[in-house]
Design an enzyme around this catalytic site. Sequence first.
Site, PDB file in Angstrom:
ATOM      1  N   ALA A 106       9.127  -0.902  11.284  1.00 38.61           N
ATOM      2  CA  ALA A 106      10.112  -1.929  10.902  1.00 38.61           C
ATOM      3  C   ALA A 106       9.628  -3.321  11.275  1.00 38.61           C
ATOM      4  CB  ALA A 106      11.454  -1.634  11.553  1.00 38.61           C
ATOM      5  N   GLY A 107       8.382  -3.618  10.926  1.00 37.81           N
ATOM      6  CA  GLY A 107       7.855  -4.961  11.123  1.00 37.81           C
ATOM      7  C   GLY A 107       8.394  -5.910  10.079  1.00 37.81           C
TER       8      GLY A 107
ATOM      9  N   ASN B  23      -1.055  -2.750   1.862  1.00 39.34           N
ATOM     10  CA  ASN B  23      -2.041  -3.671   1.308  1.00 39.34           C
ATOM     11  C   ASN B  23      -3.370  -2.939   1.167  1.00 39.34           C
ATOM     12  OD1 ASN B  23      -0.487  -6.025   1.045  1.00 39.34           O
ATOM     13  ND2 ASN B  23      -0.822  -6.586   3.178  1.00 39.34           N
TER      14      ASN B  23
ATOM     15  N   LYS C 140      -3.280  -7.683  -6.250  1.00 40.40           N
ATOM     16  CA  LYS C 140      -2.956  -8.246  -4.935  1.00 40.40           C
ATOM     17  C   LYS C 140      -4.175  -8.246  -4.020  1.00 40.40           C
ATOM     18  CE  LYS C 140       0.223  -8.413  -1.123  1.00 40.40           C
ATOM     19  NZ  LYS C 140       1.184  -7.746  -0.251  1.00 40.40           N
TER      20      LYS C 140
ATOM     21  N   GLU D  27      -6.238  -5.078  10.220  1.00 37.98           N
ATOM     22  CA  GLU D  27      -6.253  -4.155   9.077  1.00 37.98           C
ATOM     23  C   GLU D  27      -7.489  -4.449   8.223  1.00 37.98           C
ATOM     24  OE1 GLU D  27      -3.056  -2.512   5.774  1.00 37.98           O
ATOM     25  OE2 GLU D  27      -2.977  -4.610   6.380  1.00 37.98           O
TER      26      GLU D  27
END
Length: 333
Positions: A11-12, A110, A212, A293
Amino acid sequence: MPFENICIFGAGALGGTIAAKLAASGNVDATISVVARGAHLDAIRRSGISLFEAGADKPLLANVTATNDPTELPPQDLIITGLKGHQLAPAAEGLAHLLKPSTRVVMILNGIPWWYFHRDESNHAELQFEELDPGGKLWRLIGPERVIGCVAIQGAEVSDPGQIRLSNKGRFILGEPSGDISADLREIEALLNRAEISVTLSERIRDDIWSKLMGNASFNPISALTRSRMSDLMADGATSDQIGKVMKEVKAVGEALGANVGISVEERLEQASQVGPIKTSMLQDLLAGKPLEITPLVGMIVALGRLTAVPTPVSETILALVSQLDRENCRTA
């Protein structure tokens, strides 16, 4: 599909946004729970989630069931993951605990996701990458057949524990790996729309992933290496030139795998020049002393470039540099 229990696992910034909107909506009759950790979890337990939408002076306040132990929760009808790619495999057992036979898992990610080649029409169908899914835990315990892909077009930041700020009025793109507009997809779209979450359904979610990724593979690592916001990156001609070179490599690799990226490098750079002084997610993690990441955003461009015989020299250089930055940052954090 009745959605009686919905869990946001991670829940970032993005996961917390969805959790808050679902929980605060009077049009969603479901128990909303979140899996979080640290000071963010403590704040959510104490005061709920405070969500500041773009331009808002007052937050949307939402109370949710919050835990750092998914075994405390019952099996879920729907799971939405807000974890980054490198955080997923360690969470596989916890996610598996929440599954029942009909559970679908929307994965906001992402970069190249671990399920990317599931039901893909290329010559690489069902190909798995150890670096995305160590030991095949996600493939085995979750299963790519449960996954609904999700690309987030939403700027968000956890500004303080329990507090999330949005930088734009964003949207989420959802798609089945098969390309089908399934009944599950329609029902999840309707659920999110009831919570005033903007959703677009895609028959070619991989195209959206690559579109993206042109930005993520360039802006994220370069912003971390230079500790620069988006507006500062675009204001410097030499830096923006390197960003454009990465975008060209990403576009070439995606097209070699059959993706229709649908936007030129020049158009993507022009879009970026309008974004403003935004911190990328990788820069946020760097400044917070968190692991970066890297593999889904940069490492897979290099790996898939090798797979498709597309040269990626600039991405290879950035991969080496940002990997060393990550090691040093984690060592000194």
